[in-house]
Design a protein around this motif. Structure first.
Motif, PDB file in Angstrom:
ATOM      1  N   GLU A 276      12.342  -4.719  -2.740  1.00 29.55           N
ATOM      2  CA  GLU A 276      11.712  -3.777  -3.671  1.00 29.55           C
ATOM      3  C   GLU A 276      10.984  -2.657  -2.943  1.00 29.55           C
ATOM      4  OE1 GLU A 276       8.371  -3.692  -7.270  1.00 29.55           O
ATOM      5  OE2 GLU A 276       9.055  -5.610  -6.461  1.00 29.55           O
ATOM      6  N   TYR A 277      10.309  -3.004  -1.849  1.00 30.84           N
ATOM      7  CA  TYR A 277       9.494  -2.017  -1.147  1.00 30.84           C
ATOM      8  C   TYR A 277      10.155  -1.484   0.123  1.00 30.84           C
ATOM      9  CZ  TYR A 277       5.776  -3.140  -4.374  1.00 30.84           C
ATOM     10  OH  TYR A 277       5.036  -3.303  -5.515  1.00 30.84           O
ATOM     11  N   GLY A 278      11.288  -2.054   0.501  1.00 32.40           N
ATOM     12  CA  GLY A 278      12.050  -1.522   1.623  1.00 32.40           C
ATOM     13  C   GLY A 278      11.370  -1.643   2.966  1.00 32.40           C
ATOM     14  N   PHE A 279      10.512  -2.645   3.142  1.00 36.29           N
ATOM     15  CA  PHE A 279       9.851  -2.792   4.431  1.00 36.29           C
ATOM     16  C   PHE A 279      10.561  -3.822   5.315  1.00 36.29           C
ATOM     17  CE2 PHE A 279       7.088  -5.380   1.472  1.00 36.29           C
ATOM     18  CZ  PHE A 279       7.457  -6.638   1.919  1.00 36.29           C
TER      19      PHE A 279
ATOM     20  N   THR B  52       1.463  -4.892  -9.853  1.00 40.03           N
ATOM     21  CA  THR B  52       2.856  -4.607  -9.575  1.00 40.03           C
ATOM     22  C   THR B  52       3.689  -5.860  -9.749  1.00 40.03           C
ATOM     23  OG1 THR B  52       2.156  -2.971  -7.954  1.00 40.03           O
ATOM     24  CG2 THR B  52       4.441  -3.718  -7.832  1.00 40.03           C
TER      25      THR B  52
ATOM     26  N   ASP C 116       2.168   0.685  -2.758  1.00 36.64           N
ATOM     27  CA  ASP C 116       3.019   1.864  -2.633  1.00 36.64           C
ATOM     28  C   ASP C 116       3.002   2.420  -1.216  1.00 36.64           C
ATOM     29  OD1 ASP C 116       3.849   1.795  -5.253  1.00 36.64           O
ATOM     30  OD2 ASP C 116       2.279   3.148  -5.965  1.00 36.64           O
TER      31      ASP C 116
ATOM     32  N   LYS D 222      10.428  -7.594   0.021  1.00 39.96           N
ATOM     33  CA  LYS D 222      10.932  -6.626   0.994  1.00 39.96           C
ATOM     34  C   LYS D 222      12.015  -5.708   0.431  1.00 39.96           C
ATOM     35  CE  LYS D 222      14.286  -9.670   3.293  1.00 39.96           C
ATOM     36  NZ  LYS D 222      14.682 -10.250   4.602  1.00 39.96           N
TER      37      LYS D 222
ATOM     38  N   LYS E 136       5.755   1.029   1.528  1.00 40.37           N
ATOM     39  CA  LYS E 136       7.191   1.249   1.346  1.00 40.37           C
ATOM     40  C   LYS E 136       7.825   1.819   2.616  1.00 40.37           C
ATOM     41  CE  LYS E 136       7.110   1.897  -3.680  1.00 40.37           C
ATOM     42  NZ  LYS E 136       7.337   2.827  -4.814  1.00 40.37           N
ATOM     43  N   GLY E 137       8.909   1.162   3.045  1.00 38.05           N
ATOM     44  CA  GLY E 137       9.658   1.636   4.193  1.00 38.05           C
ATOM     45  C   GLY E 137       9.016   1.392   5.541  1.00 38.05           C
TER      46      GLY E 137
END
Length: 275
Positions: free
Chosen positions: A179-182, A3, A154, A177, A157-158
């Motif tokens: 890109e993956y929304g965490f 990734t 994946d 963070k 995410k979040g």
């Protein structure tokens, strides 16, 4: 790593199931060589440190670099390298196990002469500290609770992830963070960071690969789901306060070259990481 992630220059850089270590014997000790063993080195008599005693600050729990074993002894790669260098160069050390942030504070306040604590050499840190040649090369692992639902990037995410304050792992997490929304939760010590993942508050942690890989061999309950190299590979270095203790720094470099040349360095790595 398959990734693509956005990268920025990082600001800085346990023990404790049965997952196997992937390629542990190939990292770090075999490739950490920012200094050439043929470079000139001081002897104990002309290094300016012979017979002197120095206070060296360390982290508390950062296996396999520094930690307390089952017999209550403070051990690890950093401990053994420091002692071997001190013996080679003829000086004594008093080790202060303080925790990473406290170790740096002790150095900056003059309560310690040097720090060796799995600390990455970075341009930002060079503004405050003078570093030795690199003594170990590392990169970032992303690890989840073994046997859980988190198997790839994946899956994070979040969600909430864990990172250790002021480390390469934290910088790596910060770069990912958006890109993956965490969300990132920060910890001062590795053991608290690990506990947060194992109890389910965070889904993964970002940790130096040798630390995580060693912990997995000790049954720490994690499995590595990905690794990040490139900008997040780094050399660990011994540090002194900028402009101070130049003799100690030179002696560390000289001693490091000597123990690499003699084979002692490889013995230390094999002791903790295997062949």
């Amino acid at each position: 790593m398959s990734t693509q992630i956005s990268r920025r220059q990082f600001l800085s850089v346990l023990a404790g199931s049965s997952a196997a270590v992937l390629g542990l014997g190939l990292v770090g000790c075999g490739s950490s060589s920012s200094s050439d063993s043929s470079s000139s080195s001081s002897t104990a008599s002309d290094s300016g440190v012979a017979g002197k005693k120095f206070v060296i600050a360390m982290d508390t729990v950062y296996a396999p670099f520094e930690y307390t074993d089952d017999q209550g002894n403070f051990v690890g790669i950093d401990v053994d390298i420091l002692n071997a260098v001190a013996e080679d160069q003829g000086f004594e050390v008093e080790i202060n196990s303080l925790g990473f942030d406290a170790a740096l504070a002790a150095l900056e306040s003059g309560q310690a002469d040097g720090v060796i604590a799995g600390m990455s050499i970075t341009d930002e840190r060079k503004k405050k500290y003078d570093f030795s040649d690199g003594y170990y090369e590392t990169y970032v692992s992303i690890a989840a609770k073994a046997g859980g639902d988190i198997k790839s990037l994946d899956d994070i995410k979040g969600k909430t992830v864990a990172a250790k304050t002021a480390t390469i792992g934290a910088s790596c997490a910060e770069s990912m963070k958006d890109e993956y929304g965490f969300t990132i939760t920060y910890f001062d010590t590795t053991d608290l960071m690990f506990q947060d993942v194992l109890t389910g508050n965070s889904v993964v942690c970002f940790e130096d690969y040798p630390v995580m890989a060693y912990g997995i061999t000790q049954g720490n309950g994690f499995e590595i789901i990905d690794t990040v190299k490139g900008d997040y590979s780094a050399q660990y270095g011994f540090a002194v306060k900028k402009g101070e203790n130049a003799d100690l720094l030179a002696a560390f470099d000289a001693g490091l070259a000597d123990i690499k040349s003699s084979g002692k360095y490889d013995e230390i790595c094999a002791k903790y990481l295997g062949e």
